[in-house]
Design an enzyme around this catalytic site. Structure first.
Site, PDB file in Angstrom:
ATOM      1  CE1 TYR A 141      40.463  29.226  11.216  1.00  0.00           C
ATOM      2  CE2 TYR A 141      42.075  27.839  10.954  1.00  0.00           C
ATOM      3  CZ  TYR A 141      40.844  28.178  10.540  1.00  0.00           C
ATOM      4  OH  TYR A 141      40.689  26.663  10.395  1.00  0.00           O
ATOM      5  CE  LYS A 186      33.159  25.515  -3.460  1.00  0.00           C
ATOM      6  NZ  LYS A 186      32.084  24.847  -3.385  1.00  0.00           N
ATOM      7  CG  ASP A 218      32.074  20.985  -2.647  1.00  0.00           C
ATOM      8  OD1 ASP A 218      33.336  21.209  -2.854  1.00  0.00           O
ATOM      9  OD2 ASP A 218      31.453  21.976  -3.317  1.00  0.00           O
ATOM     10  CG  ASP A 242      41.136  23.408  11.359  1.00  0.00           C
ATOM     11  OD1 ASP A 242      41.297  22.671  12.616  1.00  0.00           O
ATOM     12  OD2 ASP A 242      40.997  24.966  12.426  1.00  0.00           O
ATOM     13  CG  ASP A 246      39.917  17.692  13.980  1.00  0.00           C
ATOM     14  OD1 ASP A 246      40.690  18.058  13.669  1.00  0.00           O
ATOM     15  OD2 ASP A 246      39.095  19.107  14.533  1.00  0.00           O
TER      16      ASP A 246
END
Ligand code: NAD
Length: 356
Positions: A141, A186, A218, A242, A246
Site C-alpha cells: 500500500y 507467500k 492461500d 487487511d 475481514d
C-alpha cells in the site's frame, strides 16, 4: 500520567463511546492509574464545527498523548463535502500522526453466540479465538507504483527493521495468549515473504515458549473458514492482514462485536465497524466492539491484563445471561433465554457484571 484522547466521532460513535469510556474510567480508578482525558471533535462533527475533520491544534494534542479511544467517523451527511476535508481523510491523518505500525484484530466466537456465526456447529464447537497482528505502516500500500494506460505496477517493500518490530509484537502477543504464532505469507513466490520467514526463524530463538510456524496465505484463507480453531496468533503483512482480518471478522457473526488496536507512538483503540448511520440514534448499536477496544487499551498500552480480562469476562457474562442487541439477536423462534436490548441496556448489563 496516562494521557487519553477521547474522540467519539459521528453516528453511533458517541452512543457506544460514552459507555466504553465509563467502563474504562471505572477500571483506571480501580487499578490506581493516574490519567487525564481530553475529548476532541473528530470526523464529520469537526467538519461541521471547524470546517476540517481534525484541527491542527488537535493533532498536536493527539501527538502529545498516549492513546486515542475512537468511536467512528463519517456518514452520508458529509458525502458532499470537499474530498480534502472528508471525515475519512481525518482518519488517515490521525493514523499517520500516531505512527501506528501494528494492527491487532481479534476474532472470537462466543459459545453462546455460535448461532450468529456463518460456520457450522462442528467447527465453532472447537472454540475460535484468533488474534491477527497486521503490519500497518509499509508493504504494497505504501510502495512505489505507476499507472499507465496499458500497464501498471505496485511494489511490495519491507525493510528488516519493519519486519522485526512487527514479528516481535506477534511473539509478545502470542506469549499472552495460546503461545502459538503463525506467519502467513507467500514465500513460494514473493521475495519479501522469504525475508519475513528468515527473520521469523531468527527471532523465534528468543521466544522458546512460543511455537512458531508459517503458512501460505492461500492455505490460510481456506483454513480460516474450514478450521479456524487451529489458529492462535497470526502475524502478517499489510495486504494479507487487511484481507484475512475481514475474513476472520465475518466468522464471528457481527462486526458490532469486534475491537481493534493500532499500536505505535500513540495507540488508537477503536471498534472495527464504521459510524452505522442507518441505526444511529435508534438504540440498536452494539457497544461490545467499542467496550472491548477499551479492554485492549488496558492490556496493550497500560500493561494491565487482569483489568482487561475483567471487562472481557463481563462482556461474556452479559452475553451468556442472554442480553442481545438486534445485530446478534437470533432470527425466528428461539428457546434459550434471550433479552433483546438497547445499546444502553447492554452497556448497563456489562457494567453491572464488571462491578459484581
Ligand atoms: P458500518 O460499519 O458503519 O455499517 C455496516 C453495517 O453494519 C450497517 O448495517 C450497520 O448498521 C452495521 N453495524 C456497524 N456497526 C454496528 C454496531 N456496533 N452494532 C450494530 N450494527 C452495526 O459501514 P458503512 O455503512 O459502510 O459505513 C458508514 C460510515 O462509516 C461511512 O461514512 C464510512 O466511511 C464510515 N466508516 C468509518 C470507519 C471508522 O471510523 N474507522 C470505518 C468504516 C466505515
Amino acid at each position: 500520567m496516562f494521557r487519553l484522547i477521547y474522540a467519539p466521532g459521528d453516528g453511533i460513535g458517541p452512543e457506544i463511546g460514552d459507555i466504553a469510556l465509563n467502563i474504562l474510567e471505572y477500571q483506571l480508578k480501580k487499578y490506581g492509574v493516574q490519567y487525564e482525558i481530553t475529548e476532541i471533535l473528530f470526523g464529520g462533527c469537526a467538519v461541521d464545527a471547524y470546517g476540517v475533520p481534525l484541527r491542527s491544534v488537535d493533532t498536536s494534542v493527539v501527538k502529545n498523548s498516549d492513546a486515542v479511544l475512537l468511536g467512528a467517523v463519517g456518514g452520508p451527511a458529509w458525502d458532499g463535502v470537499d474530498p480534502s476535508v472528508r471525515p475519512e481523510k481525518g482518519l488517515l491523518t490521525l493514523r499517520k500522526e500516531c505512527d501506528a505500525y501494528a494492527n491487532f484484530r481479534p476474532a472470537r466466537v462466543y459459545a453462546c453466540l455460535k448461532n450468529a456465526s456463518p460456520l457450522k456447529d462442528r467447527i465453532t464447537d472447537k472454540g475460535i479465538d484468533i488474534m491477527i497482528v497486521r503490519e500497518l505502516s509499509s508493504g504494497i500500500y505504501f510502495g512505489e507504483r505507476a499507472e499507465g494506460e496499458n500497464e501498471a505496477y505496485d511494489t511490495e517493500y519491507y525493510s528488516r527493521a519493519q519486519i522485526e518490530r512487527i514479528i516481535r509484537k506477534g511473539f509478545e502477543c502470542a506469549q499472552t495468549r495460546g503461545k502459538k504464532l503463525c506467519l502467513v505469507d507467500k514465500a513460494n513466490v514473493l521475495a519479501t515473504s522469504r525475508l519475513w520467514r528468515r527473520i521469523m526463524a531468527e527471532l523465534s530463538a528468543g521466544y522458546p515458549d512460543v511455537e512458531a510456524s508459517a503458512m501460505y496465505v492461500d492455505n490460510a484463507a481456506m483454513q480460516l473458514a474450514s478450521a479456524p480453531y487451529k489458529f492462535d496468533t497470526v502475524v502478517t503483512s499489510n495486504l494479507f492482514g487487511d484481507i484475512l482480518s475481514d475474513e476472520a471478522a465475518v466468522i464471528t457473526g457481527s462486526i458490532g462485536l469486534l475491537p481493534s488496536a493500532s499500536i505505535g507512538k500513540v495507540d488508537i483503540y477503536e471498534p472495527i465497524h464504521g459510524s452505522a448511520p442507518d441505526i444511529a440514534g435508534t438504540g440498536k448499536a452494539d457497544p461490545v466492539g467499542m467496550i472491548l477496544s477499551a479492554a485492549m487499551l488496558l492490556r496493550y498500552r497500560l500493561g494491565l491484563p487482569e483489568a482487561a480480562a475483567e471487562i472481557e469476562r463481563a462482556v461474556e457474562n452479559a452475553l451468556e445471561y442472554g442480553y442481545r442487541t438486534p445485530d446478534i439477536a437470533p432470527a425466528g423462534n428461539y428457546t434459550d433465554k434471550i433479552i433483546i436490548c438497547t445499546t444502553a441496556q447492554m452497556g448497563e448489563a456489562i457494567s453491572d457484571a464488571l462491578r459484581q
